[in-house]
Design an enzyme around this catalytic site. Structure first.
Site, PDB file in Angstrom:
ATOM      1  N   THR A 330      11.263 -10.742 -19.349  1.00 26.77           N
ATOM      2  CA  THR A 330      10.151 -11.052 -20.254  1.00 26.77           C
ATOM      3  C   THR A 330       9.644  -9.754 -20.867  1.00 26.77           C
ATOM      4  O   THR A 330       9.572  -8.726 -20.186  1.00 26.77           O
ATOM      5  CB  THR A 330       9.009 -11.789 -19.516  1.00 26.77           C
ATOM      6  OG1 THR A 330       7.958 -12.115 -20.451  1.00 26.77           O
ATOM      7  CG2 THR A 330       8.419 -10.949 -18.399  1.00 26.77           C
ATOM      8  N   HIS A 383       9.524 -11.468  -1.747  1.00 27.40           N
ATOM      9  CA  HIS A 383       9.764 -10.595  -0.601  1.00 27.40           C
ATOM     10  C   HIS A 383      10.457 -11.333   0.544  1.00 27.40           C
ATOM     11  O   HIS A 383      10.971 -10.703   1.488  1.00 27.40           O
ATOM     12  CB  HIS A 383       8.431 -10.018  -0.116  1.00 27.40           C
ATOM     13  CG  HIS A 383       8.560  -8.701   0.586  1.00 27.40           C
ATOM     14  ND1 HIS A 383       9.767  -8.090   0.854  1.00 27.40           N
ATOM     15  CD2 HIS A 383       7.620  -7.859   1.112  1.00 27.40           C
ATOM     16  CE1 HIS A 383       9.568  -6.947   1.491  1.00 27.40           C
ATOM     17  NE2 HIS A 383       8.276  -6.791   1.666  1.00 27.40           N
TER      18      HIS A 383
END
Length: 412
Positions: A330, A383
């Site tokens: 993006t 994560h």
């Protein structure tokens, strides 16, 4: 006579909203001609008529939610028995002898005072009235024919005089007339975007790591090659997105966990490189996917991005254009963003954010400073899948390839 049904949209999409009727009752439609546009959670879909004829009935109004497979219109080859959705009546009643009574037309219901007045309303208005417990006979329709629409029901509820609150209850706060606001209903697309972003933020362990890229070399290379590139590739312009896409592919090959997703108890490591490129439209952000970026050259990537961006802004994207991307890029820099923490797209493991190119003083060594065109880049990652070491290594690889575009050409 042919029924126009809501087509199969996608495995995860079971309904849509009537956005625009291109034809009204009495209009002629040709075989293969678009008759209605549906707004779904992801894209707008135009539905065609399988037969030529006259539209004799619309079973849903603009703004109504319709399910896949449901009939929304009737097309008659002979054009007989035209019945607008607005004038569609319920099943006729029967007299004491079991004979069906004739349903009066709108004109008969309004003009003939010797007969019981027939309430004529759209299906969506009847449904809304039932949900709100409102008697349709008490609603004043704005339509000159006496047709009650859903917005008439809404206006009726707004105009009702509120009942006095019980002593123990507090009246609902009213909007201050001296502080005007505009209240708008969220579109299906905007609600979907909001829900998806909230779902990602709640269901992932998202972190963001940052780095900065010296754009000097890639800008100089682009400046030298852009005219020849455009001439050799039928007008295709050489932008920065192809450089970053190629750098991302190389980094994904080096750090495969960044190109993964969680499926139940499994970690799915993707062996393909379908890169989503976020595009801003009037209705919100969409992410069409450039397929097989590892097999495309710079010109093919730039051409694909351009074509998908045009389709997005013209509302021509298909579901296949947006499904099953493996990673997303993006570019908030086109709007002037200096730094941001992009949100991961769907079930993907990470997203790269590009930002504005800004000239800043950079230390070349202990004694020299130079003004350089610099860009901050950000990698938001899950994560649960990606360790910090891998995330930092991935972003560092993208940085090094952009700063040394000749290496990038060798990688691709």
């Amino acid at each position: 006579m042919a029924e126009i049904r809501v087509p199969e949209l996608a495995e995860s999409i079971t309904e849509g909203t009537i956005s625009t009727w291109f034809k009204q009752v009495g209009d002629r439609v040709e075989k293969g001609e678009n008759i209605v546009e549906l707004e779904t959670d992801k894209v707008n879909v135009e539905v065609i008529s399988e037969e030529a004829g006259i539209v004799t009935e619309l079973k849903a109004a603009e703004g109504d939610t319709v399910e896949v497979g449901s009939v929304i219109a009737i097309v008659d080859e002979n054009g007989s028995n035209a019945q607008p959705a607005e004038q569609k009546s319920e099943a006729p009643a029967s007299d004491n002898n079991g004979n069906a009574e004739k349903t009066p037309t709108v004109e008969q219901a309004v003009e003939d005072t010797n007969k019981v007045e027939r309430i004529v309303a759209t299906p969506s208005a009847r449904k809304l009235a039932r949900e709100k417990g409102i008697d349709l006979s008490e609603i004043n329709a704005k339509d000159p024919r006496g047709l009650i629409r859903s917005h008439d029901v809404e206006n009726s509820t707004k105009q009702e005089v509120p009942k006095a609150a019980a002593p123990a209850e507090k009246a609902a706060p009213k909007e201050n007339p001296n502080k005007p606001v505009i209240r708008e209903k969220m579109s299906r697309r905007r609600k979907t975007i909001a829900n998806k972003l909230l779902e990602v933020s709640q269901n992932t362990a998202m972190l963001t790591t940052f780095n900065e890229v010296d754009m000097t070399n890639v800008m100089e290379l682009r400046k030298r090659k852009k005219d020849k590139f455009q001439e050799d590739h039928n007008g295709t312009r050489l932008g920065f997105m192809s450089f970053f896409t190629k750098a991302v592919v190389a980094a994904l090959k080096k750090y495969p966990a960044v190109n993964a997703e969680i499926d139940g108890d499994d970690l799915v490591l993707k062996q393909f490189y379908d890169i989503g490129v976020a595009v801003s439209t009037e209705e919100g952000l969409v992410v069409p996917v450039v397929r097989d970026c590892d097999k495309k050259n710079f010109a093919e990537i730039e051409g694909s991005i351009y074509d998908l961006a045009v389709k997005a802004r013209d509302k021509k994207l298909g579901l296949d254009d947006m499904m099953n991307g493996s990673f997303t890029i993006t570019n908030g820099g086109v709007f002037g963003s200096l730094m941001s923490t992009p949100i991961i797209n769907g079930t993907q493991a990470a997203i790269l954010g590009m930002h504005s190119i800004v000239t800043r003083p950079i230390a070349i060594d202990k004694e020299r400073m130079e003004n350089r065109p610099m860009m901050y880049i950000a990698l938001s990652y899950d994560h649960r899948i990606i360790d910090g070491k891998e995330a930092v290594g991935f972003l560092k690889t993208v940085k090094e390839l952009i700063e040394n575009p000749e290496d990038l050409l060798l990688e691709s």
